[in-house]
Design a protein around this motif. Structure first.
Motif, PDB file in Angstrom:
ATOM      1  N   ASP A  63    -139.137  -1.100 -53.957  1.00 52.61           N
ATOM      2  CA  ASP A  63    -139.435  -2.663 -54.041  1.00 52.61           C
ATOM      3  C   ASP A  63    -139.309  -3.551 -55.202  1.00 52.61           C
ATOM      4  O   ASP A  63    -138.748  -4.375 -55.014  1.00 52.61           O
ATOM      5  CB  ASP A  63    -140.828  -2.640 -53.402  1.00 52.61           C
ATOM      6  CG  ASP A  63    -141.759  -1.924 -54.261  1.00 52.61           C
ATOM      7  OD1 ASP A  63    -141.349  -1.148 -55.152  1.00 52.61           O
ATOM      8  OD2 ASP A  63    -143.138  -2.383 -54.352  1.00 52.61           O
ATOM      9  N   PHE A  99    -139.767   5.903 -48.522  1.00 51.10           N
ATOM     10  CA  PHE A  99    -139.687   4.826 -49.221  1.00 51.10           C
ATOM     11  C   PHE A  99    -138.894   4.934 -50.365  1.00 51.10           C
ATOM     12  O   PHE A  99    -138.140   4.112 -50.881  1.00 51.10           O
ATOM     13  CB  PHE A  99    -141.210   4.314 -49.639  1.00 51.10           C
ATOM     14  CG  PHE A  99    -141.385   3.257 -50.573  1.00 51.10           C
ATOM     15  CD1 PHE A  99    -140.730   2.106 -50.616  1.00 51.10           C
ATOM     16  CD2 PHE A  99    -142.114   3.414 -51.694  1.00 51.10           C
ATOM     17  CE1 PHE A  99    -140.681   1.181 -51.521  1.00 51.10           C
ATOM     18  CE2 PHE A  99    -142.459   2.567 -52.768  1.00 51.10           C
ATOM     19  CZ  PHE A  99    -141.496   1.104 -52.583  1.00 51.10           C
ATOM     20  N   GLN A 109    -146.539  -0.012 -51.245  1.00 54.69           N
ATOM     21  CA  GLN A 109    -145.329  -0.396 -52.095  1.00 54.69           C
ATOM     22  C   GLN A 109    -145.941  -1.056 -53.343  1.00 54.69           C
ATOM     23  O   GLN A 109    -146.264  -2.273 -53.220  1.00 54.69           O
ATOM     24  CB  GLN A 109    -144.316  -1.342 -51.281  1.00 54.69           C
ATOM     25  CG  GLN A 109    -143.962  -0.387 -50.121  1.00 54.69           C
ATOM     26  CD  GLN A 109    -142.699  -1.126 -49.558  1.00 54.69           C
ATOM     27  OE1 GLN A 109    -142.275  -2.376 -50.091  1.00 54.69           O
ATOM     28  NE2 GLN A 109    -141.972  -0.708 -48.588  1.00 54.69           N
TER      29      GLN A 109
END
Ligand SMILES: Nc1ncnc2c1ncn2[C@@H]1O[C@@H]2COP(=O)(O)O[C@H]2[C@H]1O
Length: 139
Positions: free
Chosen positions: A13, A66, A117
């Motif tokens: 991110d 992720f 995140q």
């Protein structure tokens, strides 16, 4: 004075949002020295080693997915009490409530996804720093 080293990761991110430079600048501004730096596409095998302590937790698989979703910036920083100092600079795990002035508090928030995140990772002890630096940078 004992000089420590810590592993810092800028998670996908942070990289995708073009925050790598701002995050690294904050760490350097605090007075820690950059020792190694690279941008990597992590493999599942590497992430399973890195996150072995979280195996079995509900967020484990979303977390690995992720971390596989885009490149990560991995860095080694050095300095007196850098492990504690970086974690303080990063802020608490949940970016929504992380204190303003911290990396997570200033740049992050909870997006309502399966995994938090939260932009950065920092080793939490001398032993984990040594282990994580080996995983990401080799012996
Ligand atoms: N309760 C949770 N729900 C979702 N993700 C989490 C939760 N706790 C921790 N995480 C994620 O798992 C990561 C473990 O390493 P970090 O502390 O760097 O950052 C953490 C978050 O990204």
């Amino acid at each position: 004075m004992s000089i420590e080293r810590t592993l810092v990761l800028i998670k996908p991110d942070g990289v995708a949002r073009n925050l790598s430079g701002s995050i690294l600048a904050r760490i350097e501004s605090k007075g820690y020295s950059l020792v190694e730096l690279k941008k990597v596409n992590a493999t599942r095998d590497l992430l399973e080693q890195h996150y072995e302590e979280h195996l079995g937790k509900p967020f484990y698989e979303p977390l690995v997915e992720f971390m596989l979703s885009g490149p990560v910036v991995a860095a080694i920083f050095e300095g007196h009490r850098v492990i504690e100092g970086f974690r303080c600079l990063a802020g608490t795990t949940d970016p929504t409530t992380a204190a303003p002035g911290t990396i997570r508090g200033d740049f992050g928030r909870d997006w309502g996804l399966a995994v938090q995140q939260n932009l950065v990772h920092g080793s939490d002890s001398v032993d984990s720093a040594e282990r994580e630096i080996k995983i990401w940078f080799g012996a």
